[in-house]
Design a protein around this motif. Structure first.
Motif, PDB file in Angstrom:
ATOM      1  N   CYS A  88       0.827  -1.211   0.000  1.00  0.00           N
ATOM      2  CA  CYS A  88       0.000   0.000   0.000  1.00  0.00           C
ATOM      3  C   CYS A  88       0.862   1.262   0.000  1.00  0.00           C
ATOM      4  N   TYR A  89       2.004   1.248   0.644  1.00  0.00           N
ATOM      5  CA  TYR A  89       2.898   2.403   0.721  1.00  0.00           C
ATOM      6  C   TYR A  89       3.814   2.507  -0.502  1.00  0.00           C
ATOM      7  N   GLY A  90       3.720   1.547  -1.416  1.00  0.00           N
ATOM      8  CA  GLY A  90       4.519   1.616  -2.626  1.00  0.00           C
ATOM      9  C   GLY A  90       5.897   1.011  -2.505  1.00  0.00           C
ATOM     10  N   ASN A  91       6.170   0.266  -1.473  1.00  0.00           N
ATOM     11  CA  ASN A  91       7.473  -0.374  -1.301  1.00  0.00           C
ATOM     12  C   ASN A  91       7.478  -1.739  -1.998  1.00  0.00           C
ATOM     13  N   ASN A  92       8.574  -2.006  -2.645  1.00  0.00           N
ATOM     14  CA  ASN A  92       8.719  -3.287  -3.340  1.00  0.00           C
ATOM     15  C   ASN A  92       9.230  -4.365  -2.384  1.00  0.00           C
ATOM     16  N   PHE A  93       8.815  -5.604  -2.614  1.00  0.00           N
ATOM     17  CA  PHE A  93       9.318  -6.761  -1.870  1.00  0.00           C
ATOM     18  C   PHE A  93       9.209  -7.977  -2.785  1.00  0.00           C
ATOM     19  N   GLU A  94       9.864  -9.018  -2.410  1.00  0.00           N
ATOM     20  CA  GLU A  94       9.955 -10.213  -3.248  1.00  0.00           C
ATOM     21  C   GLU A  94       8.845 -11.201  -2.894  1.00  0.00           C
ATOM     22  N   ILE A  95       8.136 -11.647  -3.899  1.00  0.00           N
ATOM     23  CA  ILE A  95       7.150 -12.713  -3.709  1.00  0.00           C
ATOM     24  C   ILE A  95       7.867 -14.051  -3.882  1.00  0.00           C
ATOM     25  N   THR A  96       7.704 -14.928  -2.915  1.00  0.00           N
ATOM     26  CA  THR A  96       8.388 -16.228  -2.908  1.00  0.00           C
ATOM     27  C   THR A  96       7.382 -17.336  -2.620  1.00  0.00           C
ATOM     28  N   PRO A  97       7.778 -18.603  -2.843  1.00  0.00           N
ATOM     29  CA  PRO A  97       6.877 -19.704  -2.453  1.00  0.00           C
ATOM     30  C   PRO A  97       6.561 -19.706  -0.964  1.00  0.00           C
ATOM     31  N   ALA A  98       7.408 -19.082  -0.149  1.00  0.00           N
ATOM     32  CA  ALA A  98       7.167 -19.065   1.288  1.00  0.00           C
ATOM     33  C   ALA A  98       6.104 -18.059   1.704  1.00  0.00           C
ATOM     34  N   ASN A  99       5.777 -17.068   0.835  1.00  0.00           N
ATOM     35  CA  ASN A  99       4.785 -16.059   1.236  1.00  0.00           C
ATOM     36  C   ASN A  99       3.646 -15.868   0.244  1.00  0.00           C
ATOM     37  N   VAL A 100       3.698 -16.566  -0.916  1.00  0.00           N
ATOM     38  CA  VAL A 100       2.675 -16.314  -1.923  1.00  0.00           C
ATOM     39  C   VAL A 100       1.289 -16.750  -1.442  1.00  0.00           C
ATOM     40  N   ALA A 101       1.200 -17.834  -0.708  1.00  0.00           N
ATOM     41  CA  ALA A 101      -0.110 -18.271  -0.212  1.00  0.00           C
ATOM     42  C   ALA A 101      -0.671 -17.265   0.790  1.00  0.00           C
ATOM     43  N   GLN A 102       0.178 -16.753   1.685  1.00  0.00           N
ATOM     44  CA  GLN A 102      -0.264 -15.742   2.638  1.00  0.00           C
ATOM     45  C   GLN A 102      -0.710 -14.462   1.927  1.00  0.00           C
ATOM     46  N   LEU A 103       0.012 -14.080   0.884  1.00  0.00           N
ATOM     47  CA  LEU A 103      -0.348 -12.865   0.153  1.00  0.00           C
ATOM     48  C   LEU A 103      -1.673 -13.027  -0.579  1.00  0.00           C
ATOM     49  N   CYS A 104      -1.910 -14.199  -1.138  1.00  0.00           N
ATOM     50  CA  CYS A 104      -3.200 -14.440  -1.791  1.00  0.00           C
ATOM     51  C   CYS A 104      -4.343 -14.341  -0.785  1.00  0.00           C
ATOM     52  N   CYS A 105      -4.129 -14.902   0.400  1.00  0.00           N
ATOM     53  CA  CYS A 105      -5.190 -14.901   1.415  1.00  0.00           C
ATOM     54  C   CYS A 105      -5.405 -13.505   2.002  1.00  0.00           C
ATOM     55  N   VAL A 106      -4.324 -12.780   2.307  1.00  0.00           N
ATOM     56  CA  VAL A 106      -4.484 -11.461   2.918  1.00  0.00           C
ATOM     57  C   VAL A 106      -5.041 -10.464   1.925  1.00  0.00           C
ATOM     58  N   SER A 107      -4.670 -10.606   0.640  1.00  0.00           N
ATOM     59  CA  SER A 107      -5.243  -9.706  -0.362  1.00  0.00           C
ATOM     60  C   SER A 107      -6.736  -9.953  -0.535  1.00  0.00           C
ATOM     61  N   ASP A 108      -7.157 -11.204  -0.423  1.00  0.00           N
ATOM     62  CA  ASP A 108      -8.590 -11.485  -0.484  1.00  0.00           C
ATOM     63  C   ASP A 108      -9.294 -10.965   0.766  1.00  0.00           C
ATOM     64  N   TYR A 109      -8.660 -11.119   1.923  1.00  0.00           N
ATOM     65  CA  TYR A 109      -9.274 -10.658   3.173  1.00  0.00           C
ATOM     66  C   TYR A 109      -9.392  -9.140   3.202  1.00  0.00           C
ATOM     67  N   LEU A 110      -8.370  -8.423   2.746  1.00  0.00           N
ATOM     68  CA  LEU A 110      -8.377  -6.949   2.750  1.00  0.00           C
ATOM     69  C   LEU A 110      -9.001  -6.370   1.479  1.00  0.00           C
ATOM     70  N   GLU A 111      -9.430  -7.263   0.555  1.00  0.00           N
ATOM     71  CA  GLU A 111     -10.060  -6.836  -0.706  1.00  0.00           C
ATOM     72  C   GLU A 111      -9.124  -5.952  -1.511  1.00  0.00           C
ATOM     73  N   MET A 112      -7.894  -6.394  -1.646  1.00  0.00           N
ATOM     74  CA  MET A 112      -6.893  -5.669  -2.449  1.00  0.00           C
ATOM     75  C   MET A 112      -6.927  -6.244  -3.861  1.00  0.00           C
ATOM     76  N   THR A 113      -7.955  -5.876  -4.622  1.00  0.00           N
ATOM     77  CA  THR A 113      -8.207  -6.410  -5.952  1.00  0.00           C
ATOM     78  C   THR A 113      -8.140  -5.296  -6.991  1.00  0.00           C
ATOM     79  N   GLU A 114      -8.351  -5.702  -8.262  1.00  0.00           N
ATOM     80  CA  GLU A 114      -8.316  -4.741  -9.367  1.00  0.00           C
ATOM     81  C   GLU A 114      -9.463  -3.744  -9.294  1.00  0.00           C
ATOM     82  N   SER A 115     -10.483  -4.016  -8.504  1.00  0.00           N
ATOM     83  CA  SER A 115     -11.609  -3.088  -8.389  1.00  0.00           C
ATOM     84  C   SER A 115     -11.201  -1.792  -7.707  1.00  0.00           C
ATOM     85  N   TYR A 116     -10.128  -1.841  -6.921  1.00  0.00           N
ATOM     86  CA  TYR A 116      -9.718  -0.659  -6.169  1.00  0.00           C
ATOM     87  C   TYR A 116      -8.424  -0.055  -6.705  1.00  0.00           C
ATOM     88  N   SER A 117      -7.584  -0.857  -7.344  1.00  0.00           N
ATOM     89  CA  SER A 117      -6.361  -0.310  -7.938  1.00  0.00           C
ATOM     90  C   SER A 117      -5.827  -1.295  -8.964  1.00  0.00           C
TER      91      SER A 117
END
Length: 611
Positions: A88-117
């Motif tokens: 959200c703050y515009g900082n880059n980070f690396e997506i890895t197999p260790a965090n991709v599942a968490q990112l998919c779940c948290v983005s769905d929970y926080l509704e971070m989808t194409e509808s908003y950005s």
């Protein structure tokens, strides 16, 4: 952001609030976000521009100058929320197999989808999952491992399903490729396998799957079976998984000297689930997993009080290949109270029943099929002989147990059909050991026990021993003497009067000892059943003469006591010992060593035994 940059952003857990360098320092924070594992002082504008859920929550509390929002159900905890806040703050980070599942779940929970950005966190994580993770088996396993703490949301987002399908497809493709690599053209132009399949060809994934939790592992193996992965590979994976999950507790596989309550106290419900899951995943094909592994699972299932269906399934599988078992396999300890038998006799009896039923079904199948055998014995009959020998050795081992009831001993001895034993030496020795250990048996119980022995099928040495065995009831000793007399007459070439029953020894040796090579298995079995009926008729005739023989025996015993019975029996035995036409050959031909150390001990010659 590379690894060095990420190491410069430690998560501060020493205070109630987290302080990170990526948060704006020159602008005061206007919102506090509390998540499991930490609290963040952030700014509203970057959050509402990327997250639909935070936009609604902040709008609900916009009256206050500084709002506080609790996200106690956020998947992934503080570390995952920090990655989402960085995005959200515009900082880059690396997506890895260790965090991709968490990112998919948290983005769905926080509704971070194409509808908003555009180019949202959810779309980036999904793209990485499909284009990178699902192309690599090891990455899929790592993502599944992360999904274990993200259920059921990870299932709803189909993260688990996509990874499982990718693993099954990849494993199947690897096996097909390894099979093609072994093909080569022969001189005649035909395709042949250049070398036998190596166990590890295409099966390198077996070790990777062993890190999964049992529920995930079950779903992966089920998908592999549906995709057509080789049963041998499935079996090898199950063995590897069981060794890692069950042998952690040595008591499950080596229970000597430990009582059942103490063992169960160290084993949780997870081990029970593991055993039941592995049994449910076993391939239906025979010989895919070693028989010793099935017996190990059965011991664990009994010890852990697994479901009845689980234990019956194992007993059925073991019974279908019991001819490959050893005596050590059958000696299953009894895990019940101290007053019970040393070994689990009931379980062994059910296994024998399964073997007998399977043998009967195979016999019926052969009768209606076009199967013909050129060998002297059909495969099922050979297996029956091996199992009968194994059962006799098992009876010898359990007979000294003082808590073993007569009815349990009888059901084990009678579990196999009559034609399974060509020689009754092993059964006689087991009964003699039981009589020696249970001297309080009544005469009726002794007679019931000795009815199991066909004294005509005793070798010369065993017959000589039985004739002098004081533990046998009188009627059994009379039968032994009678058959020894017939054997002696037959060896000396004496003629028999027409009114006397002819010796059955020749017919037994021809029909029961070795099946005719020129006859089909169907004809052999029919001949065997016909011979059994004839034997029963002749035995009925012999019973009519038993009363007279018993009277003669009483008179002979009195005479022997007066004139020295020991000298008479000794000379009688010596005469029988010289006549080795059938005794030695039959006993040697029927004795073959088994793989078990204890089987070799109990399978020695009758002359070397202490009855």
């Amino acid at each position: 952001m590379d690894r060095a940059d990420r190491q410069q952003l430690p998560l501060s857990k020493s205070s109630g609030q987290r302080s990170n360098e990526w948060i704006f320092r020159d602008v005061p924070s206007d919102i506090i976000i509390e998540v499991p594992g930490g609290t963040y002082a952030l700014h509203k504008f970057p959050l509402v521009s990327r997250s639909g859920r935070l936009r609604r929550l902040i709008a609900d509390c916009r009256d206050s100058d500084k709002s506080k929002i609790e996200l106690l159900n956020l998947p992934g905890g503080a570390e995952t929320f920090e990655l989402a806040a960085k995005f959200c703050y515009g900082n880059n980070f690396e997506i890895t197999p260790a965090n991709v599942a968490q990112l998919c779940c948290v983005s769905d929970y926080l509704e971070m989808t194409e509808s908003y950005s555009k180019d949202s966190l959810g779309s980036r994580a999904e793209e990485y999952l499909d284009s990178v993770v699902c192309k690599n088996l090891e990455m899929c396993v790592e993502v599944l491992k992360q999904c274990e703490n993200l259920l059921p949301l990870a299932d709803e987002l189909k993260i688990v399903g996509r990874c499982i399908d990718a693993i099954a497809s990849k494993a199947c493709t690897e096996q097909i490729a390894s099979s093609f690599s072994r093909l080569e053209y022969s001189s005649s132009g035909r395709l042949n396998l250049s070398r036998p399949a190596v166990k590890c060809d295409g099966d390198w994934w077996i070790e990777d799957l062993s890190v999964l939790r049992v529920d995930m592992y079950q779903r992966v193996i089920s998908a592999m079976k549906c995709r057509g992965v080789r049963p041998e590979s499935i079996g090898a994976s199950l063995i590897n998984y069981a060794e890692k999950e069950l042998t952690k507790k040595a008591s499950l596989w080596n229970v000597s000297g430990q009582s059942r309550p103490d063992v169960i106290a160290g084993a949780g419900s997870n081990e029970r689930i593991v055993v039941e899951t592995i049994v449910s995943l076993l391939p239906v094909e025979k010989l895919v997993v070693p028989l010793s592994f099935l017996f190990g699972l059965l011991r664990s299932a009994i010890l852990l009080d697994c479901s009845v269906a689980c234990r019956l399934d194992l007993e059925r599988r073991i019974g279908s290949q019991l001819d490959m078992a050893t005596l050590d396999d059958l000696l299953i300890p009894s895990f019940r109270h101290a007053g019970d038998t040393l070994f689990d006799v009931d379980t062994v009896h059910r296994i024998l029943v399964n073997f007998s039923q399977q043998d009967d079904s195979e016999e019926e199948l052969e009768n209606v099929s076009v199967f013909e055998s050129e060998s002297p014995q059909s495969p099922s009959q050979g297996a029956l002989f091996k199992v009968s020998k194994l059962v006799d050795n098992y009876l010898v081992e359990i007979a000294p147990d003082a808590n073993l009831k007569l009815n349990k001993f009888l059901v084990i001895a009678e579990a196999l059909p009559e034609h399974a034993r060509t020689i009754h030496d092993g059964l006689y020795r087991a009964i003699d050991v039981y009589l020696k250990a249970h001297q309080g048996l009544s005469d009726a119980e002794k007679r019931k026990l000795c009815k199991l022995i066909d004294f005509q099928k005793l070798s010369q040495e065993a017959g000589a021993h039985a004739a002098q065995n004081e533990r046998l009831p009188l009627q059994s000793i009379v039968q032994v003497l009678y058959f020894e007399q017939l054997r002696l007459r037959n060896a000396l070439g004496c003629s028999f009067p027409e009114e006397e029953p002819k010796p059955m020894f020749h017919s037994w040796r021809v029909n029961s000892g070795a099946l005719s090579a020129s006859m089909s298995p169907k004809d052999n079995y029919a001949s065997l059943r016909r011979e059994n009926r004839e034997l029963k008729l002749e035995l009925a005739c012999m019973r009519m003469r038993l009363n007279d023989l018993e009277k003669d025996h009483v008179c002979m015993k009195r005479t022997m006591q007066k004139s020295g019975s020991r000298k008479f029996m000794s000379s009688f035995s010596k005469k029988l010992g010289k006549l080795s036409f059938f005794g030695h050959s039959s006993s040697r031909a029927s004795s073959s060593p088994t793989p078990s150390r204890q089987s070799q001990r109990t399978d020695s010659k009758v002359t070397d035994r202490t009855y």
